[in-house]
Design a protein around this motif. Sequence first.
Motif, mmCIF file in Angstrom:
data_model
loop_
_atom_site.group_PDB
_atom_site.id
_atom_site.type_symbol
_atom_site.label_atom_id
_atom_site.label_comp_id
_atom_site.label_asym_id
_atom_site.label_seq_id
_atom_site.Cartn_x
_atom_site.Cartn_y
_atom_site.Cartn_z
ATOM 1 N N LEU A 44 0.823 -1.202 0.000
ATOM 2 C CA LEU A 44 0.000 0.000 0.000
ATOM 3 C C LEU A 44 0.864 1.262 0.000
ATOM 4 N N ASN A 45 0.300 2.342 -0.498
ATOM 5 C CA ASN A 45 0.946 3.644 -0.469
ATOM 6 C C ASN A 45 0.131 4.570 0.425
ATOM 7 N N ILE A 46 0.697 5.707 0.784
ATOM 8 C CA ILE A 46 0.044 6.604 1.741
ATOM 9 C C ILE A 46 -1.328 7.091 1.249
ATOM 10 N N PRO A 47 -1.473 7.573 0.001
ATOM 11 C CA PRO A 47 -2.812 7.986 -0.447
ATOM 12 C C PRO A 47 -3.836 6.858 -0.358
ATOM 13 N N ALA A 48 -3.449 5.640 -0.740
ATOM 14 C CA ALA A 48 -4.372 4.512 -0.672
ATOM 15 C C ALA A 48 -4.737 4.187 0.769
ATOM 16 N N ILE A 49 -3.763 4.252 1.661
ATOM 17 C CA ILE A 49 -4.021 3.979 3.080
ATOM 18 C C ILE A 49 -5.055 4.972 3.624
ATOM 19 N N MET A 50 -4.880 6.259 3.305
ATOM 20 C CA MET A 50 -5.811 7.268 3.804
ATOM 21 C C MET A 50 -7.203 7.064 3.224
#
Length: 446
Positions: A248-254
């Motif tokens: 996962l990446n930060i935008p997807a996590i948020m």
Amino acid sequence: MGNKQGKRDEKYFSLFRLEEQAEIDKLFAAITKSLENISSRKWRKSIPISASLEMLQAYLGDALPEKMTVRLYEGMRHIELKKPKSLVPNECITKKQFVIFMSKLLKGNAEERSNIIKKMLHVSTEYGKASPIQEFIEDLITSVVHVLGYRNELKGWNVKTSGDCTSPVKALAAQLLSELKQSSIPAEEKDSWCCDSNLIKEWLPKVPLISTFLNVIIRQGFLVLLSYSELACYIPECKDTKEFMSLLNIPAIMYINSCLPTKLQNTWRLVFSSQIHGYNFAKLCGNIIGRGPCLLVVKDRDGYIFGGFSSLSWEIKGKFQGDNKCFLFTVFPNIAVYTHSGYNDHYMYLNYGQQTIPNGLGMGGQFDYFGLWIDYNFGKGHSKANPRCSTYNSPQLSAKENFELDKLEVWVVGDLIYEERIGGLHSLTANNDYPENDLQTTFLLE
């Protein structure tokens, strides 16, 4: 006239608590380096020292990207004041403009926030193309990731170990923008259609992340009103990773976190990874049974990343389980979440060691035709949707209908729990001779 204007300004300032008002006063004084007595109500009503773009940039420094600082400045500068133009410098921000901007953005309704966003778009006409809005959302997401990293507020998530954010930012921006576009617009005209303030006003309640992101860049960028934050948990605390390279990446996590039930948004804990535990279906079962709600993330050999949220603890059963809070999602090449359709209740399925029914993990659809399926052999799976998964109304998630598994990870979301219904777990463990120091055993016994 003067009294009416003063009452209007006080109205916006009164939206903040007394403690918040003091912070706003100090913040503007710090930006302008004003030595005025900021505790005086008379000073509030007087013509304040103005703040220039250079002052704003000097105060924020590297906390926000320059493009976002300029957007904030433009939004403040274009707040209209019913005063002679000579008293409102064209290239500077007055205290009143600053207060009104802050109050509308942080405390305002959808209409007030939409007007502020329009000023930040740098679009002078009533109608604007989609491309400036897409660019604004990309700048907003980029700024959130940047300022959280700058302020050490990523809660254990490491940008370096979460991959490059350029493509994810564009993907999330496109997803958030899709809620704004009118369905009647042909695909080939998607970059030339126009929208007005009313569409933006209707859009904001549909995508609460926009308001959340604006709150984050103001509060974390200026380091103001942090003690009185009414934000939802925009990013969860990351547990048990130890520099683990997540899919996962930060935008997807948020984004995915914002789609979880509120009580589950505070903490994510890694409980299984094929990179750590190997390609072993029994270990996967052992690490997720009775653990509470989970996020399953899959990467296929073609690079597609997708998964599902199980709202209840996994159990080995010969039938479907779960409830309508479950959903499927994609992370790459697109970011999207697909919730229950109401067609059936085939939310979750887990089975192992039986001959007459399928052995594996599935979500949505039906036997041999799941929206997401991981076979008990673990090296393969499928995502069948022709044209859509009946349970989640989701499209095919993987690059190919029948895919080869590259990596898989599972996160327990919310508080870690242990259920007593783990008889099957012990038998799985015994059958696979787990070593005593296995990471899975540590999770179970800690």
